[in-house]
Design a protein around this motif. Structure first.
Motif, short mmCIF file in Angstrom:
data_model
loop_
_atom_site.label_atom_id
_atom_site.label_comp_id
_atom_site.label_asym_id
_atom_site.label_seq_id
_atom_site.Cartn_x
_atom_site.Cartn_y
_atom_site.Cartn_z
N ILE A 139 12.69 -32.50 2.40
CA ILE A 139 11.63 -32.84 3.35
C ILE A 139 11.68 -34.32 3.67
O ILE A 139 11.70 -35.17 2.77
CB ILE A 139 10.25 -32.46 2.78
N SER A 140 11.71 -34.61 4.95
CA SER A 140 11.66 -35.99 5.40
C SER A 140 10.26 -36.53 5.14
O SER A 140 9.27 -35.98 5.62
CB SER A 140 11.99 -35.98 6.89
N PHE A 141 10.17 -37.59 4.35
CA PHE A 141 8.88 -37.98 3.80
C PHE A 141 8.69 -39.49 3.84
O PHE A 141 9.67 -40.25 3.80
CB PHE A 141 8.83 -37.52 2.34
N SER A 142 7.47 -39.92 3.97
CA SER A 142 7.19 -41.34 3.74
C SER A 142 5.85 -41.47 3.04
O SER A 142 4.82 -41.07 3.57
CB SER A 142 7.16 -42.13 5.05
N ALA A 143 5.91 -42.01 1.83
CA ALA A 143 4.68 -42.14 1.05
C ALA A 143 3.79 -43.22 1.65
O ALA A 143 2.57 -43.10 1.62
CB ALA A 143 5.01 -42.47 -0.40
N THR A 144 4.41 -44.26 2.21
CA THR A 144 3.58 -45.35 2.74
C THR A 144 3.08 -45.04 4.15
O THR A 144 1.95 -45.35 4.49
CB THR A 144 4.34 -46.69 2.75
N ARG A 145 3.91 -44.41 4.97
CA ARG A 145 3.47 -44.06 6.32
C ARG A 145 2.75 -42.71 6.34
O ARG A 145 2.26 -42.27 7.37
CB ARG A 145 4.67 -43.99 7.28
N GLU A 146 2.77 -42.05 5.21
CA GLU A 146 2.04 -40.79 5.01
C GLU A 146 2.50 -39.69 5.95
O GLU A 146 1.70 -39.09 6.65
CB GLU A 146 0.53 -41.03 5.15
N PHE A 147 3.79 -39.43 5.98
CA PHE A 147 4.19 -38.20 6.67
C PHE A 147 5.02 -37.29 5.77
O PHE A 147 5.63 -37.73 4.80
CB PHE A 147 4.83 -38.46 8.04
N GLY A 148 4.97 -36.00 6.10
CA GLY A 148 5.69 -35.00 5.29
C GLY A 148 4.78 -34.18 4.38
O GLY A 148 5.22 -33.22 3.74
N LEU A 149 3.49 -34.53 4.35
CA LEU A 149 2.58 -33.82 3.43
C LEU A 149 2.39 -32.34 3.76
O LEU A 149 2.43 -31.49 2.86
CB LEU A 149 1.21 -34.49 3.44
#
Ligand code: GDP
Length: 463
Positions: A362-372
């Protein structure tokens, strides 16, 4: 099972939590519930007689211990069998101070009730035929439920979903037992020619259904207790940031220094209705640092018996030997790969990860908050066949029920082998009867007193 006439003692207990609160409820159940009440309750309207209170009405008044007023209360009377226990029941709504409810309970005990054992109200509901055993267990699970799915599932079980399934399966089995017995008794009129083939099909179908129910026990556990989840990944991949994002608050310490999350933290969270029990990890790397090493070992231990691994990969730096180690480790586990820092220029190829591990990436970014939302979809896909709206499904919870299903399945497997081996028909009926009884133990049709006592002793006081 109905043994109403054996249960005569009147019991009482505090049915609400023993902390100071707005109201507290003392419950009294048994033939003499109204007698106990009349010795301690004075309705505010003096002309009202306690013994004449109508069922399912509320009466206002005061509790007295002798001449000492204890509390101002509302009293609800429910005449059996239209009550939780199916016995005459009185509920006294008093002020919720610990001392107040204790005094009200003591007064009930002075006036002829005896203290209820843990779970005794529900046990009486069972003994009086109001609930079967699977429903009684559902009451306990409903009280203990920690999320919406657990609550819905136990409520469904309480309404009889499991009991209905069991009833239908047992009916099918008993029909075949009866047929075999009749044919053996009366071979002139009832033929068993070709019966083996017919029975094989019937038993196979019942067994498949039972196996499905037993398998659902694991989902039931995951739903009610949460999915034990471990976050793995190299230092600095963003594990703490992912954890923080999932938790929605800054719980773990996030720093730029590799390997700062030294200990393992366990956190419980709800992701779109899915319960996860998350352990953050110290990351996987070789280090001379003792504290860090202990953290790494613990993380590996957790990963061993985790239900789910979230493998966090820093997509902005090249993969290393450590990543290869982790990929080997998650091969045989339920795992999802979070291609973290996808907001930065990509260095890691997601397709390679997917090909190498056969896990969803899953393409994710914890700081930009996408992929949840992709993550919660992926989890529900792994554990709940993609469907969390499990309205039509019956989920079995609890090891006791699962074991009974497994036992029934085993007996039916025996029947299938006997048919294949061309054994005489009376062999079939012995194993069919075992399966029938194993299923009956789930609803409490064929269980001993010891087991019943054990089950109800797990209930909380007053329930
Ligand atoms: P851990 O060692 O794996 O627990 O990593 P941390 O969560 O401490 O994160 C390491 C660094 O990466 C921190 O500076 C984070 O702010 C940063 N970081 C984490 N996730 C992301 C992300 O999705 N995008 C970017 N650009 N930086 C991130």
């Amino acid at each position: 099972m109905s043994v109403t006439n054996q249960v005569t003692e009147t019991i009482a207990a505090v049915s609400t939590a023993m902390t100071n609160s707005g109201i507290g409820i003392v419950r009294i159940s048994g033939n003499e519930a109204l007698d106990v009440l009349s010795a301690m309750f004075r309705p505010a309207k003096k002309e009202r007689k306690v013994k004449e209170i109508e069922s399912h009405t509320v009466t206002y008044g005061h509790i007295y211990d002798g001449d000492t007023m204890i509390d101002e209360v509302l009293v609800i009377y429910m005449k059996g069998p239209h009550s939780y226990t199916a016995e005459d029941t009185v509920e006294i709504d008093c002020h919720g101070g610990v001392l107040v409810v204790k005094r009200v309970l003591e007064t009930a005990l002075k006036n002829g009730a005896r203290p209820a054992e843990a779970g005794e109200f529900t046990k009486r509901a069972f003994l009086n035929g109001r609930l079967d055993l699977s429903q009684a267990e559902a009451v306990m699970e409903l009280i203990d439920s920690k999320n919406e799915y657990a609550r819905k599932n136990s409520l469904k079980q309480l309404k009889g979903s499991v009991s209905e399934k069991i009833g239908a399966l047992r009916k099918t089995i008993i029909y075949e037992i009866a047929y075999i017995e009749s044919a053996l008794d009366d071979p002139e009129h009832i033929s068993l020619d070709g019966y083996g083939d017919h029975l094989f099909d019937v038993v196979k179908k019942v067994k498949d259904e039972i196996d499905g129910l037993a398998a659902s026990a694991d989902n039931g556990r995951l739903l009610s207790e949460g999915i034990k989840t471990v976050i793995l990944g190299k230092p600095n991949a963003g594990k703490s940031s992912v954890l923080n994002l999932l938790l929605g608050e800054e719980r773990a310490i996030v720093t730029d220094v590799a390997g700062t999350t030294r200990d393992t933290l366990e956190e419980h969270l709800n992701l779109n209705g899915i319960s996860l029990n998350l352990m953050d990890t110290a990351g996987i790397r070789n280090t001379e640092d003792i504290v860090e090493k202990i953290g790494v070992e613990r993380a590996l231990n957790h990963a061993e018996d985790a239900d789910l691994i979230l493998y966090v990969v820093d997509s902005s730096v090249a993969l290393t030997a450590e990543d290869e180690t982790i990929m080997d480790m998650i091969k045989d586990k339920q795992a999802i790969i979070l291609l973290n820092k996808s907001d930065l220029a990509p260095v890691v190829d997601g397709a390679y990860l997917e090909e190498r591990t056969k896990k969803q990436v899953i393409s994710f970014s914890a700081t930009r908050e996408f992929g949840l939302s992709e993550l919660s979809d992926a989890i529900s896909g792994l554990f709940f066949s993609g469907s969390l709206a499990f309205n039509d499904e019956v989920y079995i919870t609890g090891a006791r029920q699962k074991n009974a299903f497994l036992k029934a399945s085993d007996s039916l497997r025996q029947v299938l082998s006997s048919i294949e081996a061309g054994m005489p028909e009376d062999f079939y009926s012995i194993d069919l009867t075992d399966a029938y009884e194993a299923l009956g133990s789930i609803t409490g049709e064929s269980v001993g007193e010891d087991l019943i006592n054990e089950i109800f002793s797990k209930f909380c006081m007053g329930k």
